[in-house]
Scaffold this active site. Sequence first.
Site, PDB file in Angstrom:
ATOM      1  N   ARG A 166       0.848  -1.184   0.000  1.00 52.51           N
ATOM      2  CA  ARG A 166       0.000   0.000   0.000  1.00 52.51           C
ATOM      3  C   ARG A 166       0.886   1.239   0.000  1.00 52.51           C
ATOM      4  O   ARG A 166       1.971   1.240   0.553  1.00 52.51           O
ATOM      5  CB  ARG A 166      -0.850   0.051   1.272  1.00 52.51           C
ATOM      6  CG  ARG A 166      -2.098  -0.785   1.215  1.00 52.51           C
ATOM      7  CD  ARG A 166      -2.935  -0.593   2.450  1.00 52.51           C
ATOM      8  NE  ARG A 166      -2.318  -1.146   3.637  1.00 52.51           N
ATOM      9  CZ  ARG A 166      -1.732  -0.433   4.592  1.00 52.51           C
ATOM     10  NH1 ARG A 166      -1.717   0.880   4.532  1.00 52.51           N
ATOM     11  NH2 ARG A 166      -1.188  -1.020   5.630  1.00 52.51           N
ATOM     12  N   GLY A 214      -2.766  -5.831  -4.089  1.00 49.35           N
ATOM     13  CA  GLY A 214      -4.011  -6.076  -3.357  1.00 49.35           C
ATOM     14  C   GLY A 214      -4.524  -4.916  -2.521  1.00 49.35           C
ATOM     15  O   GLY A 214      -5.656  -4.481  -2.682  1.00 49.35           O
ATOM     16  N   SER A 271      -1.062  -3.373  10.658  1.00 49.41           N
ATOM     17  CA  SER A 271      -0.706  -4.337   9.620  1.00 49.41           C
ATOM     18  C   SER A 271       0.536  -5.128   9.997  1.00 49.41           C
ATOM     19  O   SER A 271       1.491  -4.569  10.539  1.00 49.41           O
ATOM     20  CB  SER A 271      -0.426  -3.616   8.306  1.00 49.41           C
ATOM     21  OG  SER A 271      -1.610  -3.089   7.806  1.00 49.41           O
ATOM     22  N   ALA A 272       0.522  -6.396   9.689  1.00 45.51           N
ATOM     23  CA  ALA A 272       1.644  -7.302   9.917  1.00 45.51           C
ATOM     24  C   ALA A 272       2.051  -7.386  11.392  1.00 45.51           C
ATOM     25  O   ALA A 272       3.219  -7.514  11.730  1.00 45.51           O
ATOM     26  CB  ALA A 272       2.842  -6.924   9.045  1.00 45.51           C
ATOM     27  N   SER A 273       1.060  -7.300  12.280  1.00 43.38           N
ATOM     28  CA  SER A 273       1.342  -7.409  13.714  1.00 43.38           C
ATOM     29  C   SER A 273       0.624  -8.573  14.380  1.00 43.38           C
ATOM     30  O   SER A 273       0.549  -8.628  15.602  1.00 43.38           O
ATOM     31  CB  SER A 273       0.962  -6.110  14.424  1.00 43.38           C
ATOM     32  OG  SER A 273       1.717  -5.038  13.936  1.00 43.38           O
ATOM     33  N   SER A 290       4.874 -10.473   0.862  1.00 45.78           N
ATOM     34  CA  SER A 290       4.218 -11.464  -0.006  1.00 45.78           C
ATOM     35  C   SER A 290       3.012 -12.038   0.743  1.00 45.78           C
ATOM     36  O   SER A 290       2.997 -12.090   1.975  1.00 45.78           O
ATOM     37  CB  SER A 290       5.197 -12.565  -0.409  1.00 45.78           C
ATOM     38  OG  SER A 290       5.768 -13.166   0.730  1.00 45.78           O
ATOM     39  N   ARG A 291       2.002 -12.444  -0.029  1.00 45.87           N
ATOM     40  CA  ARG A 291       0.715 -12.784   0.589  1.00 45.87           C
ATOM     41  C   ARG A 291       0.102 -14.040  -0.008  1.00 45.87           C
ATOM     42  O   ARG A 291       0.463 -14.470  -1.102  1.00 45.87           O
ATOM     43  CB  ARG A 291      -0.273 -11.621   0.342  1.00 45.87           C
ATOM     44  CG  ARG A 291       0.175 -10.295   0.948  1.00 45.87           C
ATOM     45  CD  ARG A 291      -0.588  -9.959   2.178  1.00 45.87           C
ATOM     46  NE  ARG A 291      -0.035  -8.815   2.887  1.00 45.87           N
ATOM     47  CZ  ARG A 291      -0.611  -8.310   3.981  1.00 45.87           C
ATOM     48  NH1 ARG A 291      -1.718  -8.809   4.457  1.00 45.87           N
ATOM     49  NH2 ARG A 291      -0.053  -7.296   4.604  1.00 45.87           N
ATOM     50  N   ARG A 349       3.335  -3.744  17.685  1.00 43.26           N
ATOM     51  CA  ARG A 349       4.708  -4.205  17.860  1.00 43.26           C
ATOM     52  C   ARG A 349       5.429  -3.183  18.715  1.00 43.26           C
ATOM     53  O   ARG A 349       5.854  -2.158  18.225  1.00 43.26           O
ATOM     54  CB  ARG A 349       5.413  -4.270  16.509  1.00 43.26           C
ATOM     55  CG  ARG A 349       5.053  -5.443  15.689  1.00 43.26           C
ATOM     56  CD  ARG A 349       5.768  -5.419  14.365  1.00 43.26           C
ATOM     57  NE  ARG A 349       5.351  -6.580  13.614  1.00 43.26           N
ATOM     58  CZ  ARG A 349       6.024  -7.741  13.586  1.00 43.26           C
ATOM     59  NH1 ARG A 349       7.185  -7.858  14.195  1.00 43.26           N
ATOM     60  NH2 ARG A 349       5.556  -8.761  12.938  1.00 43.26           N
ATOM     61  N   TYR A 370       2.406 -16.566  19.470  1.00 43.43           N
ATOM     62  CA  TYR A 370       1.636 -17.509  18.654  1.00 43.43           C
ATOM     63  C   TYR A 370       0.605 -18.269  19.482  1.00 43.43           C
ATOM     64  O   TYR A 370      -0.270 -17.661  20.080  1.00 43.43           O
ATOM     65  CB  TYR A 370       2.579 -18.434  17.877  1.00 43.43           C
ATOM     66  CG  TYR A 370       3.472 -17.641  16.939  1.00 43.43           C
ATOM     67  CD1 TYR A 370       2.952 -17.054  15.778  1.00 43.43           C
ATOM     68  CD2 TYR A 370       4.824 -17.404  17.224  1.00 43.43           C
ATOM     69  CE1 TYR A 370       3.750 -16.302  14.917  1.00 43.43           C
ATOM     70  CE2 TYR A 370       5.630 -16.650  16.362  1.00 43.43           C
ATOM     71  CZ  TYR A 370       5.077 -16.114  15.221  1.00 43.43           C
ATOM     72  OH  TYR A 370       5.865 -15.365  14.378  1.00 43.43           O
TER      73      TYR A 370
HETATM   74  P1  GTP Z   1      -2.215  -7.451   7.951  1.00 46.18           P
HETATM   75  O1  GTP Z   1      -2.795  -8.637   7.259  1.00 46.18           O
HETATM   76  O2  GTP Z   1      -1.151  -6.748   7.153  1.00 46.18           O
HETATM   77  O3  GTP Z   1      -3.230  -6.461   8.442  1.00 46.18           O
HETATM   78  O4  GTP Z   1      -1.398  -7.992   9.238  1.00 46.18           O
HETATM   79  P2  GTP Z   1      -1.752  -9.026  10.410  1.00 46.18           P
HETATM   80  O5  GTP Z   1      -2.003  -8.232  11.639  1.00 46.18           O
HETATM   81  O6  GTP Z   1      -2.785  -9.998   9.981  1.00 46.18           O
HETATM   82  O7  GTP Z   1      -0.380  -9.779  10.617  1.00 46.18           O
HETATM   83  P3  GTP Z   1      -0.025 -11.356  10.653  1.00 46.18           P
HETATM   84  O8  GTP Z   1      -0.905 -12.140  11.548  1.00 46.18           O
HETATM   85  O9  GTP Z   1       0.050 -11.815   9.252  1.00 46.18           O
HETATM   86  O10 GTP Z   1       1.429 -11.306  11.300  1.00 46.18           O
HETATM   87  C1  GTP Z   1       2.503 -10.764  10.640  1.00 46.18           C
HETATM   88  C2  GTP Z   1       3.820 -11.145  11.265  1.00 46.18           C
HETATM   89  O11 GTP Z   1       3.784 -11.163  12.695  1.00 46.18           O
HETATM   90  C3  GTP Z   1       4.289 -12.515  10.820  1.00 46.18           C
HETATM   91  O12 GTP Z   1       5.636 -12.387  10.452  1.00 46.18           O
HETATM   92  C4  GTP Z   1       4.138 -13.348  12.065  1.00 46.18           C
HETATM   93  O13 GTP Z   1       5.042 -14.400  12.093  1.00 46.18           O
HETATM   94  C5  GTP Z   1       4.369 -12.355  13.188  1.00 46.18           C
HETATM   95  N1  GTP Z   1       3.680 -12.745  14.428  1.00 46.18           N
HETATM   96  C6  GTP Z   1       2.370 -13.004  14.581  1.00 46.18           C
HETATM   97  N2  GTP Z   1       2.076 -13.380  15.849  1.00 46.18           N
HETATM   98  C7  GTP Z   1       3.247 -13.326  16.526  1.00 46.18           C
HETATM   99  C8  GTP Z   1       3.618 -13.591  17.885  1.00 46.18           C
HETATM  100  O14 GTP Z   1       2.799 -13.943  18.737  1.00 46.18           O
HETATM  101  N3  GTP Z   1       4.928 -13.413  18.221  1.00 46.18           N
HETATM  102  C9  GTP Z   1       5.855 -13.022  17.296  1.00 46.18           C
HETATM  103  N4  GTP Z   1       7.107 -12.859  17.702  1.00 46.18           N
HETATM  104  N5  GTP Z   1       5.554 -12.773  16.005  1.00 46.18           N
HETATM  105  C10 GTP Z   1       4.274 -12.922  15.625  1.00 46.18           C
HETATM  106 MN    MN Z   2      -3.678 -10.304   8.112  1.00 46.57          MN
HETATM  107 MN    MN Z   3      -4.780  -5.379   7.418  1.00 47.95          MN
END
Ligand code: GTP
Ligand code: MN
Ligand code: MN
EC number: 4.1.1.32
Length: 611
Positions: free
Chosen positions: A74, A212, A264-266, A394-395, A426, A520
Amino acid sequence: MIDIDVELDRAGLTNPHVREYVASWAEITQPDRIEVVSIADDARLLEESLAADEIQPAGEGLYYSRSHPKDTARSEERTIVATADPADAGAYDNWHPSDEMKPMLVERMRGASRGKTMYVVPYLMAPPGSPLERYAAGVELTDHRTVVLHMIRMARVGVEHVNDLADPTMFVRGVHVTGDLENLGQGTPDDQRYFVTVADERTILHYGSSYGGNALLGKIAHGLRQAAYDGWRSGEFLAEQFMLIGITDRETGRKYHVCGGFPSASGKTNLAMMLPPDSLGDRYHVEFFGDDIAWLRVDPTDGRIYAINPEFGVFGVAKDTNEFTNPTALAAVAPGTGTLFTNVAYNDETHEVWWEGRTPEPPTELGGWRDWKGRLISERGDGGRDEPWAHPNSRFTVTLAKVPNIADEYEDPKGVPIDAIIFGGRTRDREPLVRAITDIAEGVYDGLTLGAEATFAAEGVEGQLRYDPMSMRPFMSYAEGAYAAHWLDVIGRATDTPIFAHVNWFQRDPEDGHYLWPGYRDNLRPLLWLLQLRNGEVSGTQTPVGIVPKREELDLDGVAISDADLETILTIDIGRWRQEIEHREEHLEGLPGLPDAIWQAHRRVAAALDD
Ligand code: GTP
Ligand code: MN
Ligand code: MN
């Protein structure tokens, strides 16, 4: 001139307002062909895309696509919300007057689809029959076939979603034109791209990307930006970048629903797909409702907050997805699921895909492997060791129905009642594993001051710390002060209020940088504690910034964490928090129209820290 009516008739698209809209844009973009699509067209479109080499086979019923290397995330810089009301100017960063933006976009889009097909994608961003359905219909016009394949996975697509609208004029009008990706000056002062939501006209005009987050107009532009604006204007609902899960306790038979925003990505997708830790798996079951967007409203019959996921699929981050971090995601993208991978590494010969973190080491046989830019790894000169194989953003794209832990009632139009709303980013220090907040204004204040390191899902901001209100910063479509007031209004209307909490899976050791909490699957543990707190089964420890668990209240059976690390993530660092309060003060002062209740919440927290 092509005969549009013939195609609209063939497809059974009868809504005269949609027909008029399609015709008026075809006149501007001048496509050679026009095609109305529905979910039933998926197989044929896949065949055509394969034949045209726009996508590649990646195993049985799996597909691979590579975006232009200049087009992978984005672009927040180029994203604009436009309205006719000059009073909106200055309310937040990226507002522009619509009478300035619309002609500019029309100019860029004029004739841009010559030689191409204009796909007409009618869609619905809600389970059919939802009380919020009137805000959910839309039509995306796009000149990119891969975007259509994504839309079919991410939204409910078909003419039936726009033909019989209660108000036939009430659909979001989305136009997506890819443009000449090689020559758009992406990221330079001469950037040609524009991603504009004309919020007061419910019109979305996106030019210059087929990635996307920029090109699936149903998802972010409609599902978040436009819907947030609609929810505010109507006073009816909130549209948030939230995941949405169910947690069933088989022992008591009780079922809870938790939603919440992480930038995002958290970790939203990870959390929504969670497999409980082994020691808790017999008792608890986590169900997936949504991983990226939730719309929240108060139901007048029982006074509770209900949430729906308006989406039909998952657009998940591939990086670091593996058997340990997210086995559910791996099953969701297994052969036969119709998954479309974007910008991972791809093997021409074996049709396999790979991304960083899929396995600890990349494949050792380099033959046939190409990185996300399409370069043969064996010819890259670094032996595949220095640069990543897959793009960090990448998605994978797959429909909800393929997610193994999808809830049975995920299409229930009413949605599900919410017990807890969580925020998390994060944050490498300061934020404990979990702190619960029972006061509504303090909960909303906490969401507004969510701080996080920006990630690779947006261009050029990775690692920066910034405030990200409720994780909506990239998707805000009206002023933050009004946004806070709308939150207080909607949640305040509920007679059975959810508990709030702030969570953090990302605290790190200042010396060696390791994550203090294993994360996780273990993230279920603080959530269970939160629900127990709401039920009055535990009491926690009151701190100036919320209630944190007593160590013995957390189920830590089998968790790999040292005593010292555990101590750190359950402790409030008062000195560090006092500093943070000063940053917040400065940040909040920059938000005109912030409700008094939020200021009072801020002052209560500040005063408690000074005691
Ligand atoms: P968007 O789809 O972009 O909105 O992001 P999202 O919030 O769905 O992020 P996603 O669940 O795809 O997590 C992105 C990154 O965070 C990946 O690299 C995961 O491995 C990492 N991650 C997720 N949960 C944990 C966790 O509990 N601990 C750690 N250390 N990393 C995590
Ligand atoms: Mn997501
Ligand atoms: Mn998102």
